[in-house]
Enzyme design. Sequence first.
Site, PDB file in Angstrom:
ATOM      1  N   CYS A  18      -0.870   2.662   6.897  1.00 18.41           N
ATOM      2  CA  CYS A  18      -0.593   1.164   7.187  1.00 18.41           C
ATOM      3  C   CYS A  18      -0.302   0.370   5.943  1.00 18.41           C
ATOM      4  CB  CYS A  18      -1.789   0.329   8.003  1.00 18.41           C
ATOM      5  SG  CYS A  18      -3.212   0.275   7.002  1.00 18.41           S
ATOM      6  N   GLY A  73       0.571  -3.920   4.132  1.00 18.22           N
ATOM      7  CA  GLY A  73       0.421  -5.209   4.376  1.00 18.22           C
ATOM      8  C   GLY A  73       1.753  -5.826   5.002  1.00 18.22           C
ATOM      9  N   CYS A 117       0.751  -1.307  -0.032  1.00 18.94           N
ATOM     10  CA  CYS A 117       0.049   0.053  -0.248  1.00 18.94           C
ATOM     11  C   CYS A 117       0.780   1.210   0.047  1.00 18.94           C
ATOM     12  CB  CYS A 117      -1.128   0.022   1.373  1.00 18.94           C
ATOM     13  SG  CYS A 117      -2.009  -1.327   1.286  1.00 18.94           S
ATOM     14  N   HIS A 133      -8.857   2.894  -2.618  1.00 22.46           N
ATOM     15  CA  HIS A 133      -7.512   2.862  -2.285  1.00 22.46           C
ATOM     16  C   HIS A 133      -6.900   1.875  -3.254  1.00 22.46           C
ATOM     17  CE1 HIS A 133      -3.984   1.755  -0.183  1.00 22.46           C
ATOM     18  NE2 HIS A 133      -4.499   0.706   0.645  1.00 22.46           N
TER      19      HIS A 133
END
Length: 419
Positions: A395, A397, A111, A364
């Site tokens: 955050c 993964g 991300c 996202h």
Amino acid sequence: MSLETGTTSAARTARASRAVRDVVFVDGVRTPFGRAGDKGIYAGMRADDLVVKCIRDLLRRNPSLPPERVDDVAIAATTQTGDQGLTIGRTAALLAGLPRTVPGFAIDRMCAGAMTAVTTTASGIAFGAYDVVIAGGVEHMGNHPMGADADPNPRFQSERIVDPAALNMGNTAENLHDRFPDITKDRTDAYAVRSQQKLAAAYETGRIQPDLVPVAGRKAGSGWTLNTVDEPPRPGTTVEDLATLRTPFRAHGRVTAGNAAGLNDGATAALLASADAAAELGLPVRMRLVAYAFAGVEPEVMGIGPVPATEKALRQAGLDIGDIGLFEINEAFAVQVLSFLDHFGIDDDDPRVNRYGGAIAVGHPLASSGVRLMNQLARQFEEDPAVRYGMTTMCIGLGMGATVIWENPHHEHYGQDAA
């Protein structure tokens, strides 16, 4: 021998005296974000074409920048295969019409891909290796569903390195709810509704549109369409609507499609430069990079990652959380944002947080989202010169977090005894 020694000594002196240069965010753009899948606005399109449109628009918006002055192009993608593979930074640079002398590379930090593209190239600018760079990200989750063709090493499970459930981001969000029982489903649903409302208000006042790159698309049987707005938002969403949604990751769970970001397609790109190069080339300065940090956490609760990353970045900058006047927090899940706010003693509806809404509303597309956060922060800096420092954080993964702290060039004390 003495000449060689003298040369070595001179080189060492030059390295020791090299000053770290200021890095500035010049401009950022993105495509409208679409819903992944056969019915989405980018169904049938290529991922690399999306990011190429962003690069071209950056050059169009900044005509004083000679294309040959771009020193590198860093483009992130989480699934680096097919139309998101082949060293996409280089291929996108060529497809965008940049001179063949301009190199490029690819980045993957899930991300935080685009955010890492920015911080990596910014480090090169600060060191003096670059003057001007393009950094961004793309994710076509319709073409490349998250985790497709992934092959986790069996040691993750056999040696209990990572709980297999942690490879599913929805499960990690449910784990966060377990860890922080005060973050109830009612709270996350209420937060999600506010995100939708804030994005709708930002659209109504024209705050989102200036940084969107129109993208033409064609669907079988319906002809060509010019996509100029984001597809995911549901502005009329209510708490009552969200209460009816199923919890796909756990029976009687708390995470739903309504209080989490969706599966999306989209691309972003940003133009970064040294402060000196920006002045030389007549480029605008929209933000100055102050500090950045990445941190690792337990993969099973990956959503808590922004907390240690932010603490680390604040220490580097010599600031505390009270110095941050604006927060752009990626909303992978509402519980993840609320765990951050609770840790730092910030109210759920604090006006400093995600003023234009966030990923729950706008979408996202994984590796592209970091630059969206920066675009929105830069716009807010322009509107609010009383704010000196802002933050983009997310955050990541497999248990990580990322935070970048920026300074507002419109503040009266910009550059004076700055962090």
